[in-house]
Design a protein around this motif. Structure first.
Motif, PDB file in Angstrom:
ATOM      1  N   VAL A 497       0.794  -1.312  -0.112  1.00 27.85           N
ATOM      2  CA  VAL A 497      -0.007  -0.004   0.009  1.00 27.85           C
ATOM      3  C   VAL A 497       0.742   1.320   0.141  1.00 27.85           C
ATOM      4  N   SER A 498       1.928   1.222   0.650  1.00 28.10           N
ATOM      5  CA  SER A 498       2.998   2.305   0.896  1.00 28.10           C
ATOM      6  C   SER A 498       3.532   2.651  -0.468  1.00 28.10           C
ATOM      7  N   LEU A 500       2.607   1.600  -3.510  1.00 29.55           N
ATOM      8  CA  LEU A 500       1.605   1.983  -4.532  1.00 29.55           C
ATOM      9  C   LEU A 500       1.260   3.364  -4.317  1.00 29.55           C
ATOM     10  N   GLY A 501       1.071   3.849  -3.215  1.00 30.87           N
ATOM     11  CA  GLY A 501       0.466   5.121  -2.777  1.00 30.87           C
ATOM     12  C   GLY A 501       1.402   6.185  -3.150  1.00 30.87           C
ATOM     13  N   ALA A 509      -3.832   0.543  -4.861  1.00 30.86           N
ATOM     14  CA  ALA A 509      -3.584   0.557  -3.237  1.00 30.86           C
ATOM     15  C   ALA A 509      -4.983   0.215  -2.644  1.00 30.86           C
ATOM     16  N   THR A 527      -1.220   1.106   7.805  1.00 31.42           N
ATOM     17  CA  THR A 527      -1.976   0.762   6.556  1.00 31.42           C
ATOM     18  C   THR A 527      -2.490   2.272   6.381  1.00 31.42           C
ATOM     19  N   VAL A 531      -1.225   5.632   3.259  1.00 32.74           N
ATOM     20  CA  VAL A 531      -2.313   6.141   2.352  1.00 32.74           C
ATOM     21  C   VAL A 531      -2.283   7.536   2.696  1.00 32.74           C
TER      22      VAL A 531
END
Length: 671
Positions: A497-498, A500-501, A509, A527, A531
């Motif tokens: 997530v980190s 992709l963000g 994400a 998480t 984001v």
């Protein structure tokens, strides 16, 4: 002329009331008893043995019929057809030998049942005991032996006829039961033998004590020791060793010392005559004391050993003490003990080497560990896998990957096989250092050595490839995890997530977060932080605040200082200082403690907006929160306050005084 029946009186061992002499009839012998070996019929490979078509044996005169029995099956049939008055213990014993040897437990049980009948004319004898006890102590053979639960019943019935297991067999039986986690059955067996008048010695009790110790049943161990004392069963030094060892493992050191004092007759304790502590007992107790941080008491026992001269300290004695002081961080004392070993000509071993090397590495004295290792190598004491693992881990820990790789190569060339931990440590160190190519090489070596990556190692590699923006390798790792049955955890998803963000791929994400939730993993503060941080980096503050709002309202995850810092810094940089100040107030309401980073961000924001009054309030709050300013704080405030003539407020702030409502400071400011 019919064969005369001979009657022979056989003496039976005398135990308490079991002093009767049984009369055993030896009228005939089954034919197979005269043969040196048996011919067995296997039911799996041969047809079922045919029953004799002749009528049942009416009397022992039919010798021709008996000679025709050539198999164990026929012998068993003849035995069952034999008149009870002609059966004997001798016949039963030999039949038992054949049946047990061929694994026919059910048939053996039937023969034993006849032997153990209350009014039998052919009771078991000592040879019966040898056969049965010998069979019971054999290792478990599924479907081919007596069940553990049968042991007590069989032994009890034999004991009722005065047939007792000797100390060796009883000890074997108890050890077998305890090894199978049947301590209760072993306890019942020992007490059945005692109750029926059998001789029980310390060895059998020691076997039960060992089993009870394995289950940490201290209460039963103490109970058994008390019973030994009551029944005059003289304990051995092994008895006390088992007790002391178990007390030490359970960290009940004072009780271990109590047993030791009883052994030595110290204080009010009555000394056990004929039992003296040995070096193993001293070492066990010293090790136990060191494990709970009582190294000085361990040193006292060392001095006692030297003074009494009955039990000289050995390598293990010193290893225990050196390990204790190393774990306490007292390396100097550990080195002093190592020096004493040399003075007393006690040879160190690889355990001594590893303990000192690891101890030095743990407190950051890595190069001292290397010097010591080289010194020992010069004296002929080679290291092993444990030595190299300690050094490799230490160098990885201080980010000296080249040295770590050097010792890894030396480890391989010296013939030591690295374990998975060494590989994991190198992979982690190389990844943190950004050397993903080298990390991949070590991964290949790990696989060739027969090891697999664990979840932590996969997470480290995924994080490394994300930092290098090698998305194809990230997906490769994820696919490999799935193939090897390693499920991603919250760390895996947070890393993705980190990444992709930060890459601006918020759609993917979001999909990753949804998949994480579907897998039963709830988004954590990390998480949400990833984001929010990603949106802030892309200057999409409104979306970041929206996520923050959802986090506070719908999730059960409270925001932490890091998330507030990200948002406050982003708002201030976006010239939205009022919202940043409101977040500071929100932190106070929610009980989230701001740190120096928080204050530095907000001070910069209020400076740009020239909100002097708010700055003074924040300075007072920083003092109240006992949050110490750093050089960034001082740089912002010094530049600002000196430019507007409020340097005295800064001096008060540095001294820890309030600045927004101090009369003297206000007068100074007006002047």
């Amino acid at each position: 002329m019919p064969l005369p029946i001979m009657r022979i009186r056989m003496p039976v061992l005398h135990y308490s009331s079991y002093s009767a002499i049984f009369t055993t009839r030896y009228g005939v012998a089954l034919p197979f008893l005269h043969q040196p070996s048996f011919t067995y019929v296997s039911h799996s490979s041969h047809s079922q043995p045919q029953l004799l078509t002749k009528p049942p044996l009416a009397n022992p005169d039919d010798k021709g019929y008996l000679r025709n029995a050539r198999t164990l099956d026929e012998s068993l049939l003849h035995f069952n057809q034999l008149d009870p008055s002609l059966k004997s213990s001798r016949i039963c014993n030999h039949l038992l030998v054949g049946l047990l040897k061929s694994g026919r437990i059910d048939d053996a049980r039937q023969v034993l049942d006849q032997l153990l009948q209350p009014d039998t004319g052919f009771p078991p004898d000592d040879f019966t005991g040898q056969i049965v006890f010998g069979e019971l102590v054999k290792r478990d053979r599924p479907g081919k032996g007596f069940a553990d639960e049968e042991i007590v019943g069989l032994v009890t019935k034999l004991c009722e006829y005065g047939v007792f297991p000797d100390t060796f067999k009883l000890t074997q039986l108890i050890s077998k039961l305890c090894g199978n986690r049947k301590n209760g059955v072993a306890w019942e067996l020992l007490h059945a033998v005692i109750k029926l008048g059998g001789t029980v010695e310390a060895a059998s009790c020691n076997a039960l004590l060992t089993g009870l110790g394995r289950e940490r049943d201290i209460h039963k161990m103490n109970e058994l020791l008390a019973e030994m004392e009551e029944m005059k069963i003289h304990p051995s030094v092994i008895t006390f060793g088992i007790l002391i060892n178990q007390f030490c493992k359970s960290r009940r050191i004072d009780e271990a010392l109590g047993v030791f004092d009883k052994l030595r007759g110290k204080g009010r304790e009555k000394k056990w005559i004929g039992v003296e502590p040995d070096v193993v007992l001293y070492n066990t107790l010293i090790n136990g004391l060191c494990k709970v941080g009582r190294e000085e008491e361990g040193l006292n026992l060392l001095e006692e050993m030297k003074t009494e001269k009955k039990n000289k300290p050995n390598t293990i004695t010193y290893n225990c003490l050196i390990d204790g002081f190393c774990k306490a961080g007292n390396i100097d004392k550990a080195r002093e003990l190592f020096g004493l070993m040399n003075e007393e000509q006690i040879q160190p071993n690889v355990v001594t080497l590893n303990t000192l090397v690891d101890g030095m590495c743990k407190i950051g004295r890595v190069f001292s560990a290397v010097e010591f290792f080289n010194e020992m190598k010069g004296k002929g004491l080679k290291g092993n896998a444990v030595t190299y693992t300690a050094l490799i881990s230490a160098f990885c820990g201080v980010n000296n990957i080249d040295k770590a790789m050097q010792y890894f190569d030396e480890m391989l060339s010296s013939g030591c096989s690295p374990d998975a931990i060494v590989y994991y440590c190198l992979i982690s160190g190389l990844t943190i250092a950004g050397r993903m190519g080298d990390a991949s090489v070590v991964v290949s070596q790990l696989k060739r050595a027969g090891f697999g990556l664990d979840r932590h190692c996969y997470n480290v590699l995924i994080s490394g490839f994300c930092k290098k923006k090698k998305l194809e390798r990230v997906y490769e790792m994820l696919n490999e995890m799935e193939e090897n049955g390693v499920k991603p955890d919250i760390v895996t998803y947070n890393t993705l997530v980190s990444y992709l963000g930060k890459a601006g791929d918020f759609a993917t994400a979001t999909k990753v977060m949804k998949k994480m939730i579907k897998e039963g993993l709830k988004p954590s503060v990390v998480t949400y932080g990833a984001v929010i941080h990603a949106y802030c980096l892309k200057k999409n503050i409104d979306e970041a605040m929206k996520i923050f709002g959802e986090m506070c309202s719908t999730s059960m995850v409270p925001p932490n200082t890091v998330i507030y810092n990200i948002l406050i810094d982003a708002l201030c940089k976006n010239n939205d200082v009022e919202r940043a100040v409101s977040l500071m107030d929100d932190m106070k309401v929610k009980g989230v403690q701001p740190n120096t980073t928080t204050y530095n961000a907000i001070f910069k924001g209020v400076q740009d907006k020239r909100m002097l009054h708010k700055a003074f309030e924040l300075m007072d709050r920083m003092v109240e929160d006992a949050c110490n300013p750093d050089y960034v704080t001082m740089e912002i405030l010094t530049e600002w306050l000196s430019a507007i003539g409020e340097i005295e407020k800064l001096k008060l702030f540095v001294k820890g005084h309030r600045v927004s409502s101090n009369p003297s400071s206000l007068q100074t400011s007006i002047t």
